[in-house]
Enzyme design. Structure first.
Site, PDB file in Angstrom:
ATOM      1  N   GLU A  76     -68.259  68.199  -4.347  1.00 62.03           N
ATOM      2  CA  GLU A  76     -69.244  69.147  -3.820  1.00 62.03           C
ATOM      3  C   GLU A  76     -68.620  70.292  -3.015  1.00 62.03           C
ATOM      4  O   GLU A  76     -69.173  70.746  -2.012  1.00 62.03           O
ATOM      5  CB  GLU A  76     -70.290  68.399  -2.982  1.00 62.03           C
ATOM      6  CG  GLU A  76     -71.080  67.413  -3.827  1.00 62.03           C
ATOM      7  CD  GLU A  76     -72.176  66.673  -3.087  1.00 62.03           C
ATOM      8  OE1 GLU A  76     -73.202  66.379  -3.708  1.00 62.03           O
ATOM      9  OE2 GLU A  76     -72.006  66.371  -1.897  1.00 62.03           O
ATOM     10  N   PHE A  77     -67.484  70.770  -3.483  1.00 63.86           N
ATOM     11  CA  PHE A  77     -66.886  71.950  -2.867  1.00 63.86           C
ATOM     12  C   PHE A  77     -67.414  73.209  -3.547  1.00 63.86           C
ATOM     13  O   PHE A  77     -67.911  74.122  -2.885  1.00 63.86           O
ATOM     14  CB  PHE A  77     -65.357  71.875  -2.975  1.00 63.86           C
ATOM     15  CG  PHE A  77     -64.648  73.021  -2.291  1.00 63.86           C
ATOM     16  CD1 PHE A  77     -64.558  73.062  -0.907  1.00 63.86           C
ATOM     17  CD2 PHE A  77     -64.077  74.050  -3.022  1.00 63.86           C
ATOM     18  CE1 PHE A  77     -63.916  74.121  -0.263  1.00 63.86           C
ATOM     19  CE2 PHE A  77     -63.424  75.108  -2.400  1.00 63.86           C
ATOM     20  CZ  PHE A  77     -63.342  75.138  -1.005  1.00 63.86           C
TER      21      PHE A  77
END
Length: 547
Positions: free
Chosen positions: A322-323
């Protein structure tokens, strides 16, 4: 149609799931037989009711009771590695009511009737380090090629003794190398005793790995000498961690750690705002690391290096999830991309020497550099699959890094088979089934994110096909699965206490244990499982030797 907003920490939340074992008398993870008392040791000629179910059972005619003269016998050549298992079993025979005092643990090549023999040796026609056999004739003999296998055999024996004595021969082995639980202690503090009770229960069910998620947006829960400023007020001291590791070793449970990076770093970066990623429009990404900065990379390397030295498990998880934006987050000026984070783009081109490199290539370079650090510590690196794209870009994630496959946003994204084909070992952590999430409304659930979904639909080859329970992807039989893990995510850490977590988690552990061991399911449905299996097996004995 607008796609649902789904994130790893709480997707498709729709009410509460309250899996409670009917009639189970427990305190936290329980403390003995399902009805709170030991049962008489009568002979068992049918396949035994145990968790997980055994792979093979050959009926016999000889039954041996546990009697006051019963000894636990270790072959002298095996004594050093098996003494701990023998001492645990001796105490359990008393705690379970089979004996009034602990049996002798003796070293001998000679045996007597009613002895329990623990020994190292090959298991016929089974090439698996965790395999074991239990043979009942003049003695009850547990044989395995490793100490772990012998210990699993004693877990089966304790369970069998709750309904009788084994008769004949059991041959048993797991199909997965890793059968794991991930516990989010970054968000929620769990006491050392609670974690030990969890480990004890896991080992009773032959789950062999605990992953402690020590860093999250809400906290860092382990003492850190290189960066004491990041340590949350409630945390595990290094002494407590070492005590947990020693306890886990007795239980033959490995303990791995993870530090999530370069995303989910809100807590750490609150003490190092100079390392936060600032987008071109001035938006500060409070949980995202600007890995183009040498000081930011040094910060993470120092933390990861220290935690690698502290934890003795064979794997270190680096997060990586989830970057970059999920599909439903779009490509606007407030999410990370080549245009919004030009410093990451330049870093990628500088590091790879390729003018076509993207910010994603820079991310892969950063994760590979961290994985090299982990491997220099003698461990295997692991990361989530969100941003692992085999064959795309000018760079690639090192195939030595294991891929933890929790998500597949939609069918345009890589599937588990593509990760295997690219050379990665894969771990199944399917977020549509295996996510136990503490939400503000209690325990989050979805159509299959519950014990019924796990027991009746999920297998270790059932990966996510499309997020939000929109489809499964079944990994072909010719491609290997290294392991699978349940995940306890504490999105809303105050929504329930740790005892409530233990109570609700019990049934998840039991069904997950059955599915990951890979033996034939004893019954078809969860309702049958609760009555015919879980109630009869109960929970792990509590003995003073564990303390």
């Amino acid at each position: 149609m607008e796609q649902p907003r789904i994130s790893r920490r709480g997707f498709v939340v729709a009410g509460l799931s309250l899996p409670i074992l009917a009639g189970l008398q427990t305190n936290a993870f329980g403390d003995a037989a399902a009805d709170g008392s030991a049962r008489p040791a009568t002979s068992v000629a049918a396949p035994p009711t145990v968790l997980p179910a055994v792979q093979r059972f050959d009926a016999g005619t000889v039954a041996k009771e546990i009697v006051p003269a019963t000894r636990i016998v270790l072959h002298p050549d095996s004594a050093a590695s098996l003494r701990s298992a023998a001492e645990v079993l001796a105490e359990e025979l008393v705690a379970e009511g089979h004996l009034s005092r602990a049996p002798q643990v003796v070293l001998s090549r000679d045996t007597k009737p009613h002895d329990i023999v623990l020994k190292l040796g090959a298991v016929d026609q089974v090439d698996n380090p965790e395999a074991y056999s239990i043979v009942t004739d003049q003695t009850v003999t547990v044989t395995a090629p490793t100490a772990a296998g012998v210990f699993w055999g004693t877990r089966t024996l304790v369970q069998v003794l709750r309904s009788g004595m084994p008769v004949g021969r059991i041959v048993d082995w797991p199909t997965l190398s890793e059968r794991s639980l991930m516990l989010d202690i970054g968000r929620k503090y769990f006491t050392p005793d609670w974690i030990k009770a969890l480990i004890r229960e896991m080992s009773f069910l032959k789950l062999n790995t605990l992953q402690l998620h020590i860093s999250e947006g809400l906290g860092f829960r382990v003492a850190c000498e290189t960066h004491p400023e990041i340590v949350s007020e409630e945390h595990l001291t290094k002494t407590e961690v070492r005590e947990i590791l020693a306890f886990a070793k007795k239980c033959h449970v490995r303990v791995n750690a993870d530090v999530d990076t370069p995303g989910h770093m809100d807590h750490i970066l609150s003490f190092h705002p100079e390392c936060q990623l600032v987008l071109a429009n001035g938006t500060r990404q409070h949980g995202a690391l600007d890995f183009s900065k040498p000081d930011a990379r040094r910060l993470v390397h120092e933390i990861v290096g220290e935690m690698c030295d502290l934890f003795d498990g064979p794997v270190f998880h680096l997060g990586g999830d989830e970057f970059f934006p999920a599909p439903w987050q779009g490509t606007g000026p407030d999410v990370i991309s080549d245009s919004t984070a030009p410093q990451l783009l330049q870093y990628a081109r500088d590091m790879t020497g390729n003018p076509s490199a993207t910010a994603h290539d820079g991310y892969e370079f950063y994760m590979n550099e961290l994985a090299d650090l982990v491997r220099s510590k003698g461990k295997t690196a692991r990361m989530f699959n969100d941003d692992v794209y085999p064959g795309e870009g000018v760079n690639r994630v090192d195939p030595q890094t294991q891929v933890d496959v929790w998500i597949r946003w939609n069918p345009t994204k890589p599937n588990a088979g593509q990760y295997v084909a690219a050379g990665h070992e894969v771990i199944n952590s399917n977020g549509d089934y295996l996510y136990f999430i503490l939400t503000s409304n209690g325990l989050g659930t979805g159509p299959y994110k519950n014990p019924k979904g796990i027991y009746e639909r999920w297998t270790p080859r059932t990966f996510m096909g499309a997020a939000g329970s929109a489809g499964d992807y079944h990994l072909p039989e010719y491609q290997p699965v290294f392991g699978a893990h349940l995940s306890v995510w504490c999105d809303s850490p105050q929504s329930m206490g740790q005892d409530e977590v233990a109570r609700l988690l019990q049934e998840w552990l039991q069904v997950f244990s059955q599915q990951t061991w890979g033996s034939p399911k004893p019954v078809a449905t969860l309702d049958e499982f609760r009555v015919k299996v879980a109630e009869r097996v109960g929970t792990a004995p509590v003995i003073h030797i564990w303390d």
